[in-house]
Design a protein around this motif. Structure first.
Motif, short mmCIF file in Angstrom:
data_model
loop_
_atom_site.label_atom_id
_atom_site.label_comp_id
_atom_site.label_asym_id
_atom_site.label_seq_id
_atom_site.Cartn_x
_atom_site.Cartn_y
_atom_site.Cartn_z
N GLY A 25 -44.74 -84.83 -18.14
CA GLY A 25 -44.36 -84.26 -19.44
C GLY A 25 -45.28 -83.17 -19.93
N ALA A 26 -46.30 -82.83 -19.15
CA ALA A 26 -47.27 -81.81 -19.59
C ALA A 26 -46.63 -80.43 -19.62
CB ALA A 26 -48.48 -81.81 -18.67
N LYS A 27 -47.00 -79.65 -20.63
CA LYS A 27 -46.47 -78.28 -20.75
C LYS A 27 -47.37 -77.33 -19.96
CE LYS A 27 -45.15 -74.75 -24.14
NZ LYS A 27 -43.86 -74.52 -23.47
N MET A 28 -46.75 -76.55 -19.09
CA MET A 28 -47.49 -75.58 -18.29
C MET A 28 -47.02 -74.17 -18.63
SD MET A 28 -49.64 -77.29 -16.49
CE MET A 28 -50.11 -76.16 -15.17
N PRO A 29 -47.81 -73.15 -18.31
CA PRO A 29 -47.43 -71.77 -18.66
C PRO A 29 -46.11 -71.36 -18.04
CG PRO A 29 -49.73 -71.88 -17.95
CD PRO A 29 -49.12 -73.21 -17.65
N GLU A 30 -45.33 -70.61 -18.81
CA GLU A 30 -44.07 -70.08 -18.31
C GLU A 30 -44.32 -68.71 -17.68
OE1 GLU A 30 -41.07 -71.44 -18.13
OE2 GLU A 30 -41.82 -73.32 -19.00
N PRO A 31 -43.70 -68.44 -16.54
CA PRO A 31 -43.90 -67.14 -15.89
C PRO A 31 -43.30 -66.00 -16.69
CG PRO A 31 -42.22 -68.41 -14.74
CD PRO A 31 -42.83 -69.33 -15.76
N ASN A 32 -43.88 -64.82 -16.54
CA ASN A 32 -43.42 -63.61 -17.19
C ASN A 32 -42.83 -62.70 -16.12
OD1 ASN A 32 -43.28 -60.98 -18.34
ND2 ASN A 32 -44.83 -61.52 -19.86
N LYS A 33 -41.55 -62.34 -16.26
CA LYS A 33 -40.89 -61.53 -15.24
C LYS A 33 -41.60 -60.20 -15.00
CE LYS A 33 -36.22 -63.42 -15.87
NZ LYS A 33 -34.81 -63.11 -16.21
#
Length: 356
Positions: free
Chosen positions: A174-182
């Motif tokens: 359930g940990a939130k990780m960074p979302e990629p940037n296109k």
């Protein structure tokens, strides 16, 4: 000139629930040390995180399988968070900080090949971890941690004491990780399976070459690379690097036969190569491969960012450029034999499809 060029598999160095890291040893593959080349492979299971680290070597990373997220921090720059997938190549200059994360069920596999001339050990990468049980926090005293990062003693002890795993961890589901940037992929990654083909021979094979034109960062790394896909039973023309470049080849999938010819016309390697193998072709040695029925795919780095190759068969063969009279005298054959030899492979490039 005796040397062991036989292909080798990587050995596991560390790992746990989140995945593992494997590397090729220069003790088992001496050409790594002689050529100042390192090679390693990262495996990440679902929710596996390869902790932030920097290396003593410049590298090229190639995603062998799966998809995930990579974090990259160039010196004195902001973090780039990239979505990565099978076929992606990323140039990692000296001093870059990276982390790798897999959020999917499919195992993420990333190959690393690089130059170890700046490394502590020739032929091996040494990673320096920012966090983890062997991270830089663990080496400094509480006093130094408190003063350097302006935290109290309780916080310092928490930062150091809570780090239990080495190199790779498994993040809570359930940990939130960074979302990629296109936008962060621009100039940072190139997908070899989607890039324009440099060579495309029907029934023969395909090549994508990475250089300073399509991935400028390889100039900083000082390495070129290519992905070659050879069709079933097709042959890759014998050839050599004519600019003193060393070629390090990882077999991605499939199998086939390889021969390498070196000094004094001696065959220094004749072997079967298969997925997972790594082998090295010394400078100026001539190499050729023939794929088995299922085909053969390999990823190579070349120890120059813009390599130049000479091929010994096919339309662009060096033989074709030589004068007929010179070939007749050199081979000690009749003009008819030389003419027959020259007339073959006039329409073939560097791959030869199997005879029908």
């Amino acid at each position: 000139m005796d040397m062991d060029l036989s292909p080798k598999l990587a050995n596991k160095l560390y790992g746990g629930a989140g995945g593992s890291y494997h590397a090729w040893s220069p003790d088992e593959l001496p050409m790594l040390r002689q050529g100042n080349i390192g090679a390693g492979k990262l495996f990440l299971s679902k929710n596996g995180l390869a902790l932030p680290r920097y290396s003593d070597s410049a590298k090229v990373a190639y995603v062998l399988q799966g998809s995930g997220v990579a974090g990259i921090v160039l010196p004195e720059k902001e973090e780039k968070v990239l979505e990565i997938k099978t076929g992606d190549t990323i140039a990692l200059p000296f001093g870059v900080i990276t982390w790798w994360y897999n959020k999917d069920d499919t195992e993420l596999q990333v190959l690393f090949l690089g130059d170890t001339k700046t490394a502590h050990k020739a032929g091996s990468f040494t990673d320096f971890f920012l966090t983890g049980s062997n991270g830089i926090f663990t080496g400094f005293s509480t006093e130094f941690v408190c003063r350097a990062w302006d935290v109290d003693e309780a916080t310092a002890k928490s930062l150091v004491g809570n780090q239990k795993d080495n190199g790779i961890i498994k993040v809570d589901a359930g940990a939130k990780m960074p979302e990629p940037n296109k936008d962060h992929r621009n100039g940072m990654a190139l997908n070899c399976l989607e890039a324009p083909l440099d060579v495309d021979i029907n029934g023969g094979g395909r090549v994508v070459v990475l250089n300073t034109k399509n991935l400028p960062l390889v100039g900083e790394v000082g390495l070129g690379a290519d992905l070659v896909r050879l069709d079933g039973n097709a042959m890759c023309s014998p050839g050599f690097s004519c600019d003193s470049a060393l070629q390090v080849t990882y077999i991605v999938r499939g199998s086939g036969r390889a021969q390498v010819v070196g000094v004094d016309g001696k065959r220094v390697l004749e072997t079967t190569v298969k997925g997972g193998d790594l082998f090295i072709v010394p400078r100026f040695f001539v190499v050729s491969k023939i794929a088995d029925n299922e085909g053969l795919e390999w990823f190579s780095i070349i120890s120059t960012p813009n390599p130049i190759f000479t091929h010994m068969a096919g339309r662009t063969s060096a033989w074709k450029a030589l004068s007929p009279e010179v070939l007749q005298a050199s081979f000690n054959v009749t003009p008819e034999v030389e003419k027959t030899f020259r007339s073959k492979r006039m329409n073939s490039e560097i791959f030869f499809a199997p005879s029908k």
